[in-house]
Write a protein that holds these residues in place. Structure first.
Motif, PDB file in Angstrom:
ATOM      1  N   TYR A 201      87.436  88.831  44.673  1.00  0.00           N
ATOM      2  CA  TYR A 201      86.747  90.067  44.295  1.00  0.00           C
ATOM      3  C   TYR A 201      85.777  90.476  45.403  1.00  0.00           C
ATOM      4  N   LEU A 202      85.715  91.771  45.642  1.00  0.00           N
ATOM      5  CA  LEU A 202      84.735  92.331  46.567  1.00  0.00           C
ATOM      6  C   LEU A 202      83.461  92.615  45.780  1.00  0.00           C
ATOM      7  N   LEU A 203      82.377  91.891  46.108  1.00  0.00           N
ATOM      8  CA  LEU A 203      81.130  92.015  45.354  1.00  0.00           C
ATOM      9  C   LEU A 203      80.185  93.048  45.945  1.00  0.00           C
ATOM     10  N   TRP A 204      80.023  93.012  47.249  1.00  0.00           N
ATOM     11  CA  TRP A 204      79.159  94.016  47.875  1.00  0.00           C
ATOM     12  C   TRP A 204      79.705  94.359  49.248  1.00  0.00           C
ATOM     13  N   TRP A 205      79.336  95.528  49.706  1.00  0.00           N
ATOM     14  CA  TRP A 205      79.800  95.963  51.020  1.00  0.00           C
ATOM     15  C   TRP A 205      78.864  97.028  51.560  1.00  0.00           C
ATOM     16  N   TYR A 211      75.788 102.148  54.398  1.00  0.00           N
ATOM     17  CA  TYR A 211      75.016 102.159  53.159  1.00  0.00           C
ATOM     18  C   TYR A 211      75.500 101.054  52.223  1.00  0.00           C
ATOM     19  N   PRO A 212      74.576 100.373  51.533  1.00  0.00           N
ATOM     20  CA  PRO A 212      74.979  99.251  50.675  1.00  0.00           C
ATOM     21  C   PRO A 212      75.624  99.714  49.372  1.00  0.00           C
ATOM     22  N   ARG A 213      76.599  98.942  48.919  1.00  0.00           N
ATOM     23  CA  ARG A 213      77.277  99.176  47.649  1.00  0.00           C
ATOM     24  C   ARG A 213      77.413  97.833  46.932  1.00  0.00           C
ATOM     25  N   TYR A 214      77.253  97.840  45.592  1.00  0.00           N
ATOM     26  CA  TYR A 214      77.353  96.619  44.797  1.00  0.00           C
ATOM     27  C   TYR A 214      78.222  96.892  43.573  1.00  0.00           C
ATOM     28  N   ASN A 224      72.431  90.898  37.529  1.00  0.00           N
ATOM     29  CA  ASN A 224      71.889  92.225  37.802  1.00  0.00           C
ATOM     30  C   ASN A 224      72.223  92.610  39.239  1.00  0.00           C
ATOM     31  N   LEU A 225      72.670  93.813  39.434  1.00  0.00           N
ATOM     32  CA  LEU A 225      73.096  94.221  40.772  1.00  0.00           C
ATOM     33  C   LEU A 225      71.924  94.382  41.728  1.00  0.00           C
ATOM     34  N   VAL A 226      70.817  94.885  41.219  1.00  0.00           N
ATOM     35  CA  VAL A 226      69.636  95.067  42.062  1.00  0.00           C
ATOM     36  C   VAL A 226      68.429  94.541  41.298  1.00  0.00           C
ATOM     37  N   VAL A 227      67.668  93.654  41.906  1.00  0.00           N
ATOM     38  CA  VAL A 227      66.475  93.092  41.280  1.00  0.00           C
ATOM     39  C   VAL A 227      65.298  93.281  42.234  1.00  0.00           C
ATOM     40  N   ALA A 228      64.261  93.922  41.741  1.00  0.00           N
ATOM     41  CA  ALA A 228      63.030  94.080  42.514  1.00  0.00           C
ATOM     42  C   ALA A 228      61.916  93.372  41.749  1.00  0.00           C
TER      43      ALA A 228
END
Length: 378
Positions: A201-205, A211-214, A224-228
């Motif tokens: 599986y492609l998780l991020w690119w 530009y980032p993709r998740y 969670n795809l993005v955690v701040a």
């Protein structure tokens, strides 16, 4: 520069002619040192055995621990030099050979033995290399270089992306420049895959522009795809959105989320209303008891108003009480109900032209018409 020791041995004596056939020891004789039997250049960088500079060579007078006429040890930059009468370049000269010759021979023999040993080892390594120089042998042999992430060869080998510890940088560690505008069909600049239950599986690119993709994939749908993560006492925002203005340099903070996860709306500035009582009716002014009348953008194309209008006389339906600042008008007219300080409520209509129009008459002036926290979508 090499330095060689001369003198101090059995051959290092100055012999002078006496009466008849007599030969005398040249005690105290002064000598110059040359690099050739005739002509050549005089050697002046001479020292005694302790490294003290000597302007010339002086034969012993017998009082310094050496025999009268003997040449004490001295150091010169050549293994073979020529000695002649001081101050007389035309005088005959005698060769002096360094007394370091035995040590030089021993050193040469040791170097030759070491070279022979190295040659034998090199021959053995060459034989081993030749045995594994075939394609199959080369691919089967592990790559011993630690700077690579895998021991594979060719295209399957890549450098370890882990620099050694270092101080602050003066330039980026990694820079990738595209020399032209990529098409949407261009390849991604980076990709990260994970295999789950035999499926890759492609998780991020990073897309073709970087530009980032998740994307959530089976095996970790709970992630969670993005955690701040903000500090409990942090004053900076874990997520901040800025807008690049048309001048190309200014960046305006327009939104984000604070450390408690609350959407930031207060970053949008308040803009004063364009006009109050624009038709000069004489009935509407800024109320002294409220905030300055204004508008600002809220979430989801929503405009928020604030402040109160003071009506000094009874209102009349159709009065244009105020005008919104440019850019805040709705795409269609909006009918709203607002509170009035005399205990009643009144209807207003916010027009697509930006006009704020009274739609229900109120009596019993003076009173305030509140626009505080009034919102509408554009």
């Amino acid at each position: 520069m090499s330095v060689y020791t001369h003198g101090g041995d059995l051959a290092a004596y100055v012999i002078a002619a006496g009466e008849g056939d007599a030969l005398l020891l040249g005690a105290g004789a002064e000598l110059d040192v040359w690099n050739a039997r005739t002509g050549g250049e005089q050697i002046t960088d001479l020292t005694d055995a302790d490294g003290v500079p000597l302007p010339k060579i002086v034969a012993s007078d017998g009082t310094d621990g050496f025999e009268a006429g003997q040449i004490p040890p001295y150091k010169a930059p050549l293994p073979a030099v020529w000695l002649g009468e001081a101050g007389n370049p035309a005088a005959s000269r005698v060769m002096s050979i360094t007394v370091d010759t035995p040590d030089m021979i021993t050193d040469a023999l040791e170097r030759a033995a070491a070279a022979q040993t190295a040659a034998v080892a090199a021959a053995a390594y060459a034989a081993e290399l030749a045995a594994s120089s075939s394609v199959s042998g080369h691919e089967q042999k592990a790559d011993p270089h630690p700077q690579y992430a895998t021991d594979a060869r060719g295209d399957a080998r890549w450098l370890v992306g882990k620099p050694a510890p270092h101080g602050p940088l003066s330039e980026p560690l990694w820079v990738h420049r595209l020399t032209s505008q990529p098409a949407t069909s261009s390849a991604d600049t980076a990709q990260w895959y994970v295999t789950h239950n035999g499926v890759e599986y492609l998780l991020w690119w990073w897309n073709e522009r970087g530009y980032p993709r998740y994307e959530q994939k089976p095996g970790a749908l709970y992630e969670n795809l993005v955690v701040a993560i903000g500090a409990y006492n942090g004053t900076g925002y874990p997520i901040l959105v800025e807008r690049r203005e048309s001048n190309g340099t200014t960046r305006t903070q327009v939104g984000g989320f604070d450390k408690d996860g609350r959407q930031l709306l207060s970053l949008h500035p308040w803009t004063a209303l364009a006009a109050i009582d624009p038709n000069g009716l004489g009935r509407y002014t800024q109320s002294p008891s409220g905030e300055t009348l204004g508008a600002r953008w809220d979430a989801n194309d929503t405009v928020r108003l604030r402040g109160r209008l003071r009506a000094s006389s009874s209102t009349v339906s159709g009065d244009v009480m105020a005008t919104l600042p440019a850019g805040f008008a709705p795409s269609h007219d909006r009918m709203l109900v607002v509170p009035v300080s005399n205990g009643a409520a009144t209807a207003i209509e916010i027009m697509s032209t930006g006009a704020i129009v009274c739609r229900r008459a109120n009596t019993g002036p003076p009173f305030d018409i509140s626009l505080d926290d009034l919102t509408f979508t554009t």
